[in-house]
Design a protein around this motif. Structure first.
Motif, short mmCIF file in Angstrom:
data_model
loop_
_atom_site.label_atom_id
_atom_site.label_comp_id
_atom_site.label_asym_id
_atom_site.label_seq_id
_atom_site.Cartn_x
_atom_site.Cartn_y
_atom_site.Cartn_z
N UNK A 75 0.84 -1.20 0.00
CA UNK A 75 0.00 0.00 0.00
C UNK A 75 0.88 1.26 0.00
N UNK A 76 1.88 1.31 0.85
CA UNK A 76 2.76 2.49 0.91
C UNK A 76 3.56 2.63 -0.37
N UNK A 77 4.09 1.53 -0.89
CA UNK A 77 4.85 1.62 -2.14
C UNK A 77 3.95 2.03 -3.30
N UNK A 78 2.69 1.57 -3.29
CA UNK A 78 1.77 1.98 -4.35
C UNK A 78 1.50 3.47 -4.27
N UNK A 79 1.29 3.99 -3.05
CA UNK A 79 1.12 5.44 -2.91
C UNK A 79 2.37 6.17 -3.41
N UNK A 80 3.53 5.65 -3.04
CA UNK A 80 4.78 6.30 -3.46
C UNK A 80 4.89 6.33 -4.98
N UNK A 81 4.68 5.18 -5.61
CA UNK A 81 4.76 5.12 -7.08
C UNK A 81 3.74 6.06 -7.72
N UNK A 82 2.55 6.10 -7.14
CA UNK A 82 1.47 6.91 -7.70
C UNK A 82 1.80 8.39 -7.67
N UNK A 99 10.40 -1.82 -5.84
CA UNK A 99 10.22 -2.29 -4.47
C UNK A 99 8.96 -3.12 -4.31
N UNK A 100 7.95 -2.84 -5.11
CA UNK A 100 6.69 -3.57 -4.98
C UNK A 100 6.54 -4.70 -5.99
N UNK A 101 7.45 -4.78 -6.94
CA UNK A 101 7.39 -5.85 -7.92
C UNK A 101 6.10 -5.80 -8.71
N UNK A 102 5.47 -6.94 -8.86
CA UNK A 102 4.22 -7.01 -9.63
C UNK A 102 2.99 -6.83 -8.73
N UNK A 103 3.22 -6.54 -7.47
CA UNK A 103 2.11 -6.30 -6.54
C UNK A 103 1.69 -4.85 -6.62
N UNK A 104 0.40 -4.61 -6.52
CA UNK A 104 -0.11 -3.24 -6.55
C UNK A 104 -1.42 -3.19 -5.78
N UNK A 118 2.53 0.81 -16.93
CA UNK A 118 3.34 1.93 -16.45
C UNK A 118 4.68 1.43 -15.94
N UNK A 119 4.67 0.32 -15.21
CA UNK A 119 5.92 -0.25 -14.70
C UNK A 119 6.85 -0.61 -15.86
N UNK A 120 6.30 -1.22 -16.90
CA UNK A 120 7.11 -1.58 -18.07
C UNK A 120 7.68 -0.33 -18.73
N UNK A 121 6.89 0.74 -18.83
CA UNK A 121 7.37 1.99 -19.41
C UNK A 121 8.50 2.56 -18.56
N UNK A 122 8.31 2.56 -17.24
CA UNK A 122 9.37 3.07 -16.35
C UNK A 122 10.65 2.26 -16.50
N UNK A 123 10.52 0.95 -16.62
CA UNK A 123 11.70 0.10 -16.80
C UNK A 123 12.40 0.39 -18.11
#
Length: 131
Positions: A75-82, A99-104, A118-123
């Protein structure tokens, strides 16, 4: 209820449970609810709220506090990424996504498929050396 009531409840709960930063999620959620309300009323984007430095700084501090105690919190990592993605801080959004991998947390980000795109684009951007 009103924005004031929403924030009063969230802040009071957070202050009363200061020993556990997880209550900061209430304040983060109140900020996001306000961001959504403003976007709806003014025909803007939810992300615009976080581009206001005082809003970004307040929410980021809460996220960092939660992660200092709960470093594996999806939850915290999702907020951070968002919020990092919203403000265009793609290096930090990339770090959060790693940090959150494929979890969201879909209640925050939305559909997992959107996060994965979005994760793929960031990578790809990271691998190209953009950040």
């Amino acid at each position: 209820g009103s924005n004031e009531e929403m924030f009063e409840f969230a802040r009071k709960s957070y202050e009363e449970h200061k020993s556990d930063p997880v209550f900061g999620f209430l304040v983060i959620q109140a900020n996001d609810e306000l961001a959504k309300r403003i976007a709806l009323q003014s025909n803007t984007k939810r992300s615009d709220y976080y581009k206001i430095p005082v809003n970004y700084t307040a929410v980021k501090a809460l996220i960092d506090e939660i992660l200092s105690v709960y470093p594996q919190s999806v939850k915290a990592w999702t907020w951070s990424a968002t919020i990092e993605y919203f403000v265009g801080n793609y290096a930090a959004a990339y770090k959060a996504s790693q940090s959150m991998g494929d979890n969201v947390d879909e209640d925050i980000w939305g559909k997992k498929a959107s996060y994965m795109q979005t994760k793929a684009w960031l990578e790809r951007q990271h691998d190209k050396g953009v950040f």
